[in-house]
Design an enzyme around this catalytic site. Structure first.
Site, PDB file in Angstrom:
ATOM      1  N   TYR A  73     -14.388 -26.518  52.543  1.00  0.00           N
ATOM      2  CA  TYR A  73     -15.376 -26.416  53.625  1.00  0.00           C
ATOM      3  C   TYR A  73     -16.659 -25.773  53.089  1.00  0.00           C
ATOM      4  O   TYR A  73     -16.598 -24.735  52.396  1.00  0.00           O
ATOM      5  CB  TYR A  73     -14.721 -25.552  54.705  1.00  0.00           C
ATOM      6  CG  TYR A  73     -15.532 -25.225  55.921  1.00  0.00           C
ATOM      7  CD1 TYR A  73     -15.957 -26.216  56.788  1.00  0.00           C
ATOM      8  CD2 TYR A  73     -15.817 -23.899  56.240  1.00  0.00           C
ATOM      9  CE1 TYR A  73     -16.675 -25.898  57.936  1.00  0.00           C
ATOM     10  CE2 TYR A  73     -16.524 -23.565  57.380  1.00  0.00           C
ATOM     11  CZ  TYR A  73     -16.958 -24.575  58.216  1.00  0.00           C
ATOM     12  OH  TYR A  73     -17.655 -24.255  59.345  1.00  0.00           O
ATOM     13  N   ASP A 127      -6.565 -23.437  53.387  1.00  0.00           N
ATOM     14  CA  ASP A 127      -7.206 -23.701  54.670  1.00  0.00           C
ATOM     15  C   ASP A 127      -6.483 -24.894  55.288  1.00  0.00           C
ATOM     16  O   ASP A 127      -6.589 -26.023  54.810  1.00  0.00           O
ATOM     17  CB  ASP A 127      -8.699 -23.997  54.444  1.00  0.00           C
ATOM     18  CG  ASP A 127      -9.472 -24.132  55.749  1.00  0.00           C
ATOM     19  OD1 ASP A 127      -8.881 -24.616  56.735  1.00  0.00           O
ATOM     20  OD2 ASP A 127     -10.664 -23.772  55.767  1.00  0.00           O
ATOM     21  N   LYS A 147     -11.070 -24.925  66.135  1.00  0.00           N
ATOM     22  CA  LYS A 147     -10.946 -26.382  66.161  1.00  0.00           C
ATOM     23  C   LYS A 147      -9.786 -26.782  67.088  1.00  0.00           C
ATOM     24  O   LYS A 147      -9.903 -26.645  68.283  1.00  0.00           O
ATOM     25  CB  LYS A 147     -10.777 -26.898  64.727  1.00  0.00           C
ATOM     26  CG  LYS A 147     -11.848 -26.370  63.760  1.00  0.00           C
ATOM     27  CD  LYS A 147     -13.206 -27.014  63.994  1.00  0.00           C
ATOM     28  CE  LYS A 147     -14.342 -26.332  63.266  1.00  0.00           C
ATOM     29  NZ  LYS A 147     -14.248 -26.324  61.825  1.00  0.00           N
ATOM     30  N   ARG A 194      -9.928  -2.033  68.688  1.00  0.00           N
ATOM     31  CA  ARG A 194     -10.069  -2.828  67.467  1.00  0.00           C
ATOM     32  C   ARG A 194      -8.735  -3.283  66.892  1.00  0.00           C
ATOM     33  O   ARG A 194      -8.665  -4.271  66.170  1.00  0.00           O
ATOM     34  CB  ARG A 194     -10.853  -2.006  66.438  1.00  0.00           C
ATOM     35  CG  ARG A 194     -11.733  -2.838  65.556  1.00  0.00           C
ATOM     36  CD  ARG A 194     -12.715  -1.964  64.793  1.00  0.00           C
ATOM     37  NE  ARG A 194     -12.071  -0.833  64.161  1.00  0.00           N
ATOM     38  CZ  ARG A 194     -12.601   0.394  64.062  1.00  0.00           C
ATOM     39  NH1 ARG A 194     -13.780   0.647  64.555  1.00  0.00           N
ATOM     40  NH2 ARG A 194     -11.942   1.358  63.475  1.00  0.00           N
TER      41      ARG A 194
HETATM   42  C1  PLP Z   1     -14.690 -25.185  61.020  1.00  0.00           C
HETATM   43  C2  PLP Z   1     -13.905 -24.876  59.814  1.00  0.00           C
HETATM   44  C3  PLP Z   1     -13.788 -23.576  59.356  1.00  0.00           C
HETATM   45  C4  PLP Z   1     -14.536 -22.425  59.973  1.00  0.00           C
HETATM   46  O1  PLP Z   1     -14.143 -22.138  61.263  1.00  0.00           O
HETATM   47  P1  PLP Z   1     -15.182 -21.393  62.260  1.00  0.00           P
HETATM   48  O2  PLP Z   1     -14.300 -20.903  63.332  1.00  0.00           O
HETATM   49  O3  PLP Z   1     -16.148 -22.447  62.664  1.00  0.00           O
HETATM   50  O4  PLP Z   1     -15.822 -20.308  61.482  1.00  0.00           O
HETATM   51  C5  PLP Z   1     -13.004 -23.338  58.251  1.00  0.00           C
HETATM   52  N1  PLP Z   1     -12.382 -24.340  57.616  1.00  0.00           N
HETATM   53  C6  PLP Z   1     -12.466 -25.617  58.030  1.00  0.00           C
HETATM   54  C7  PLP Z   1     -11.734 -26.672  57.293  1.00  0.00           C
HETATM   55  C8  PLP Z   1     -13.245 -25.935  59.135  1.00  0.00           C
HETATM   56  O5  PLP Z   1     -13.358 -27.206  59.505  1.00  0.00           O
END
Ligand code: PLP
Length: 392
Positions: free
Chosen positions: A109, A179, A204, A56
């Protein structure tokens, strides 16, 4: 230090040397064993997720990605999590406590918003959403434990003055989390602008191939301290296999991002001339209200942006989406391929919109040839009969 383009190629490859390999080996482990009691005792250096102890706490593959990411973001440390939302939850959860307050930007988001709305009051924390700097200033106080922003905002693509946000928060010694998924460390220097905790949905662009879920959190040891504890206590980790693919994604991040940027600009500019398009929300475009801030804060633009259509019926809207052949209908972005996703304007903003108006489409512009993408959209737009009033 060398340029980011070079760093992306060379960072995170230390453990490959032992195997005479270019890439670090994929080390999977639940159990890690130690040759002596002394070495077992010595294995915990006081910082979880940086040295092997138990599965972990990560393996060398995970540490390679975390170290590479921290260096790329010009900060001290990085924590990998199982998804981008897992990273958001760790940061917000770590700062919530009874009687305190967390300030979250309105345009975040969707699932971040849902998490804040559904979970924070169970932890006794008050959540307040804000949209402007003035609103932020009016809500900041001694009880505030965290300011959370996202640039540009998901779907609405709002820009905010990040340095101004950080300055306001600093006045109350409140950390700012951001973010940073859209810009990636290549186009958006979150920590350089004053952000304490930067969150990257590596699912992403860092993964880049639509086949992994991964979150990365970067910042100084001090700033990540409560988040690190939260991840350790709640058992939040990322799998070595996924981190290995994250490292692979970093190698081509630069070339992919530059093509996404070029393609997105070409498609957006072409769309501006189409009568079925009412508005394009993309701060990388010259006439976008967020463009000046974007130029100051970003060194490039990414593939996702939003378009607002002229009035059309639900049938026309469905025909448009269904007749696209190069754009898959899907709720993600950041892979090599183009995507389209419907978004309902009045779900996003408290606007009184007329029926059939304000339909939004979020596009992700992939790595295909941009002329093919324009031709595909052009064919689909023909299903919308409405024409824009002549402008003079
Ligand atoms: C997709 C996304 C997330 C979440 O990511 P996951 O790996 O899909 O949980 C967070 N913030 C933004 C801006 C996103 O586009």
């Amino acid at each position: 230090m060398s340029k980011k383009t070079t760093q992306l190629v060379h960072l995170g490859r230390v453990s490959g040397d032992a195997a005479n390999a270019v890439n670090p080996p994929l080390v999977r482990a639940s159990t890690t064993t130690f040759p002596s009691l002394a070495e077992f005792k010595n294995s915990y250096k006081g910082v979880t997720f940086e040295t092997p102890r138990y599965g972990r706490s990560g393996t060398s593959t995970v540490f390679e990605l975390q170290t590479a990411m921290a260096a790329l973001c010009e900060t001290e440390s990085c924590i990998a999590t199982s998804s981008g939302l897992g990273a958001v939850a760790a940061v917000i959860g770590a700062h919530a406590a009874p009687g305190n307050r967390i300030l979250i930007q309105d345009c975040v988001y969707g699932p971040t918003r849902v998490l804040a709305e559904k979970e924070l009051d169970k932890l006794g924390s008050e959540v307040v959403f804000f949209d402007t700097l003035d609103a932020l200033e009016s809500h900041l106080d001694e009880r505030t434990a965290l300011v959370f922003i996202e640039v540009p905002g998901s779907l609405t693509m709002d820009m905010i003055d990040v340095e101004a946000v950080c300055k306001l928060a600093k006045h109350y010694s409140v950390p700012v989390a951001c973010d940073s998924s859209w810009g990636t460390p290549l186009f958006f220097d979150a920590h350089g602008l004053g952000i304490n905790i930067s969150i990257h949905a590596a699912t992403k662009y860092i993964g880049g191939h639509s086949d992994i879920m991964l979150g990365l959190i970067t910042g100084s040891y001090d700033d990540l301290s409560s988040t690190r504890d939260w991840c350790a206590h709640y058992g939040s980790t990322a799998a070595p296999d996924v981190c290995w693919l994250g490292l692979r994604g970093l190698r081509t991040l630069d070339v992919r991002m530059r093509r996404h940027e070029e393609n997105a600009r070409h498609v957006a500019q072409w769309l501006q001339g189409q009568p079925q398009i009412k508005k394009i929300l993309n701060p990388a475009l010259d006439d976008d209200p967020g463009h000046e801030l974007w130029k100051r804060q970003f060194t490039g633009g990414a593939g996702p942006f939003t378009i607002e259509l002229v009035a059309c019926s639900e049938e026309e809207f469905a025909k448009l989406i269904d007749s696209l052949s190069l754009f898959g209908l899907g709720t993600s972005w950041g892979g090599f391929e183009s995507l389209v996703m419907p978004a309902i304007a009045h779900h996003l903003r408290a606007l009184d919109v007329l029926p059939n108006e304000g339909r939004l489409l979020r596009l992700h512009i992939g790595l295909e040839h941009s002329e093919d993408l324009c031709a595909d959209i052009g064919k689909a737009l023909a299903h919308i009969s409405a024409t824009r009033p002549m402008q003079n």
